[in-house]
Design a protein around this motif. Structure first.
Motif, PDB file in Angstrom:
ATOM      1  N   GLU A  94      31.379  16.489   9.126  1.00 49.21           N
ATOM      2  CA  GLU A  94      32.527  17.360   9.399  1.00 49.21           C
ATOM      3  C   GLU A  94      32.076  18.824   9.382  1.00 49.21           C
ATOM      4  N   PRO A  95      31.340  19.249  10.419  1.00 45.89           N
ATOM      5  CA  PRO A  95      30.770  20.599  10.407  1.00 45.89           C
ATOM      6  C   PRO A  95      31.809  21.724  10.337  1.00 45.89           C
ATOM      7  N   GLU A  96      32.923  21.566  11.000  1.00 43.79           N
ATOM      8  CA  GLU A  96      33.934  22.628  10.974  1.00 43.79           C
ATOM      9  C   GLU A  96      34.589  22.748   9.602  1.00 43.79           C
ATOM     10  N   VAL A  97      34.752  21.631   8.914  1.00 47.00           N
ATOM     11  CA  VAL A  97      35.326  21.670   7.569  1.00 47.00           C
ATOM     12  C   VAL A  97      34.347  22.374   6.626  1.00 47.00           C
ATOM     13  N   LEU A  98      33.075  22.097   6.772  1.00 44.86           N
ATOM     14  CA  LEU A  98      32.072  22.766   5.939  1.00 44.86           C
ATOM     15  C   LEU A  98      32.044  24.268   6.243  1.00 44.86           C
ATOM     16  N   ARG A  99      32.186  24.639   7.504  1.00 48.05           N
ATOM     17  CA  ARG A  99      32.272  26.066   7.858  1.00 48.05           C
ATOM     18  C   ARG A  99      33.513  26.698   7.235  1.00 48.05           C
ATOM     19  N   TYR A 100      34.626  25.973   7.272  1.00 47.30           N
ATOM     20  CA  TYR A 100      35.851  26.486   6.648  1.00 47.30           C
ATOM     21  C   TYR A 100      35.613  26.761   5.159  1.00 47.30           C
ATOM     22  N   ILE A 101      34.984  25.821   4.464  1.00 44.34           N
ATOM     23  CA  ILE A 101      34.727  25.982   3.031  1.00 44.34           C
ATOM     24  C   ILE A 101      33.922  27.265   2.796  1.00 44.34           C
ATOM     25  N   THR A 102      32.884  27.469   3.588  1.00 40.91           N
ATOM     26  CA  THR A 102      32.052  28.666   3.454  1.00 40.91           C
ATOM     27  C   THR A 102      32.876  29.928   3.646  1.00 40.91           C
ATOM     28  N   GLN A 103      33.678  29.953   4.701  1.00 38.58           N
ATOM     29  CA  GLN A 103      34.504  31.132   4.979  1.00 38.58           C
ATOM     30  C   GLN A 103      35.554  31.350   3.900  1.00 38.58           C
ATOM     31  N   ALA A 104      36.143  30.276   3.395  1.00 34.86           N
ATOM     32  CA  ALA A 104      37.184  30.403   2.373  1.00 34.86           C
ATOM     33  C   ALA A 104      36.646  31.057   1.105  1.00 34.86           C
ATOM     34  N   LEU A 105      35.375  30.848   0.824  1.00 33.13           N
ATOM     35  CA  LEU A 105      34.779  31.412  -0.383  1.00 33.13           C
ATOM     36  C   LEU A 105      34.171  32.794  -0.154  1.00 33.13           C
ATOM     37  N   MET A 106      33.764  33.072   1.090  1.00 30.69           N
ATOM     38  CA  MET A 106      33.029  34.304   1.369  1.00 30.69           C
ATOM     39  C   MET A 106      33.839  35.390   2.084  1.00 30.69           C
ATOM     40  N   GLU A 107      35.089  35.087   2.480  1.00 24.35           N
ATOM     41  CA  GLU A 107      35.892  36.067   3.203  1.00 24.35           C
ATOM     42  C   GLU A 107      37.315  36.058   2.676  1.00 24.35           C
ATOM     43  N   ASP A 108      37.986  37.203   2.759  1.00 21.72           N
ATOM     44  CA  ASP A 108      39.397  37.234   2.377  1.00 21.72           C
ATOM     45  C   ASP A 108      40.245  36.662   3.514  1.00 21.72           C
ATOM     46  N   ASP A 109      41.554  36.715   3.377  1.00 22.51           N
ATOM     47  CA  ASP A 109      42.465  36.119   4.371  1.00 22.51           C
ATOM     48  C   ASP A 109      42.318  36.728   5.759  1.00 22.51           C
ATOM     49  N   GLU A 110      41.834  37.962   5.831  1.00 20.91           N
ATOM     50  CA  GLU A 110      41.653  38.630   7.130  1.00 20.91           C
ATOM     51  C   GLU A 110      40.237  38.467   7.672  1.00 20.91           C
ATOM     52  N   GLY A 111      39.409  37.684   6.993  1.00 23.84           N
ATOM     53  CA  GLY A 111      38.046  37.457   7.452  1.00 23.84           C
ATOM     54  C   GLY A 111      37.069  38.545   7.019  1.00 23.84           C
ATOM     55  N   ASN A 112      37.455  39.357   6.033  1.00 22.00           N
ATOM     56  CA  ASN A 112      36.620  40.450   5.565  1.00 22.00           C
ATOM     57  C   ASN A 112      35.697  39.974   4.442  1.00 22.00           C
ATOM     58  N   PRO A 113      34.378  39.987   4.669  1.00 22.71           N
ATOM     59  CA  PRO A 113      33.454  39.557   3.617  1.00 22.71           C
ATOM     60  C   PRO A 113      33.315  40.570   2.477  1.00 22.71           C
ATOM     61  N   ASP A 114      33.759  41.810   2.702  1.00 19.28           N
ATOM     62  CA  ASP A 114      33.663  42.832   1.656  1.00 19.28           C
ATOM     63  C   ASP A 114      34.691  42.625   0.551  1.00 19.28           C
ATOM     64  N   ASN A 115      35.677  41.778   0.801  1.00 21.70           N
ATOM     65  CA  ASN A 115      36.728  41.526  -0.179  1.00 21.70           C
ATOM     66  C   ASN A 115      36.825  40.023  -0.461  1.00 21.70           C
ATOM     67  N   ALA A 116      35.680  39.370  -0.537  1.00 19.48           N
ATOM     68  CA  ALA A 116      35.619  37.917  -0.725  1.00 19.48           C
ATOM     69  C   ALA A 116      36.241  37.516  -2.066  1.00 19.48           C
ATOM     70  N   PRO A 117      36.914  36.359  -2.096  1.00 15.27           N
ATOM     71  CA  PRO A 117      37.526  35.917  -3.351  1.00 15.27           C
ATOM     72  C   PRO A 117      36.506  35.458  -4.395  1.00 15.27           C
ATOM     73  N   PHE A 118      35.294  35.122  -3.966  1.00 18.67           N
ATOM     74  CA  PHE A 118      34.282  34.625  -4.885  1.00 18.67           C
ATOM     75  C   PHE A 118      33.187  35.654  -5.104  1.00 18.67           C
ATOM     76  N   GLY A 119      32.841  35.834  -6.364  1.00 13.00           N
ATOM     77  CA  GLY A 119      31.699  36.671  -6.696  1.00 13.00           C
ATOM     78  C   GLY A 119      30.418  35.903  -6.434  1.00 13.00           C
ATOM     79  N   GLU A 120      29.350  36.632  -6.221  1.00 13.70           N
ATOM     80  CA  GLU A 120      28.068  35.998  -5.902  1.00 13.70           C
ATOM     81  C   GLU A 120      27.617  35.012  -6.982  1.00 13.70           C
ATOM     82  N   GLU A 121      27.963  35.304  -8.250  1.00 15.44           N
ATOM     83  CA  GLU A 121      27.506  34.443  -9.344  1.00 15.44           C
ATOM     84  C   GLU A 121      28.172  33.063  -9.337  1.00 15.44           C
ATOM     85  N   HIS A 122      29.320  32.920  -8.684  1.00 19.87           N
ATOM     86  CA  HIS A 122      30.011  31.623  -8.641  1.00 19.87           C
ATOM     87  C   HIS A 122      30.063  31.000  -7.242  1.00 19.87           C
TER      88      HIS A 122
END
Length: 166
Positions: free
Chosen positions: A118-146
């Motif tokens: 399920e490549p698209e689901v795995l991509r979604y997981i990556t984006q959900a952790l690395m980008e905010d709701d607007e797709g901005n990686p500068d305001n990601a919900p996850f810190g690098e340590e987690h």
């Protein structure tokens, strides 16, 4: 395979739910996938995610469950044994991600997506952790340590769902 369009529609639908609808959805998940729900909650607590990380992690887990429910092959109940099997299959990944930087993580996640059932689901997981709701990686919900831990646990859930359909 689940399409990017299906993922986008599902995320939009689930994001628009009011608190009562979200609570009903969690109750439904507790009946349909109790081990997955328990795993998500325990993982968030064990990894000591902060409030924002916990919310993003849990929401992504609910999205993965909801996506897998939509597959034409149906969704079988994931067992504790199925989750344990998926954890063991990802042990090497766990060790590698513990030492990776954010850039290494993103490259590794993209490579995994190419080889995933399920490549698209795995991509979604990556984006959900690395980008905010607007797709901005500068305001990601996850810190690098987690980041690696959050990704790993969601990948384990996805792998357990995929394995349950075989």
């Amino acid at each position: 395979m689940i399409s990017a369009k299906t993922i986008s529609q599902t995320v939009e639908k689930l994001s628009a739910q009011d608190p009562a609808q979200a609570q009903a959805l969690v109750k439904q998940m507790s009946k349909e996938q109790p081990f997955v729900l328990a795993y998500l909650l325990a993982s968030s607590e064990n990894e000591r995610f902060d409030k924002e990380e916990s919310e993003a992690f849990f929401f992504a887990g609910v999205v993965v469950w909801h996506l897998m429910k939509q597959k034409p092959t149906g969704l079988r109940k994931v067992t504790e044994k199925g989750l344990t099997h998926a954890e063991k299959a990802n042990e090497a990944l766990l060790e590698k991600m513990a030492s990776d930087s954010e850039g290494d993580f993103f490259s590794a996640a993209e490579a995994m997506a190419l080889n995933s059932a399920e490549p698209e689901v795995l991509r979604y997981i990556t984006q959900a952790l690395m980008e905010d709701d607007e797709g901005n990686p500068d305001n990601a919900p996850f810190g690098e340590e987690h980041l690696g831990q959050g990704f790993l646990h969601l990948k384990i859930v996805l792998d357990a769902f995929v394995d349950s359909q075989k």
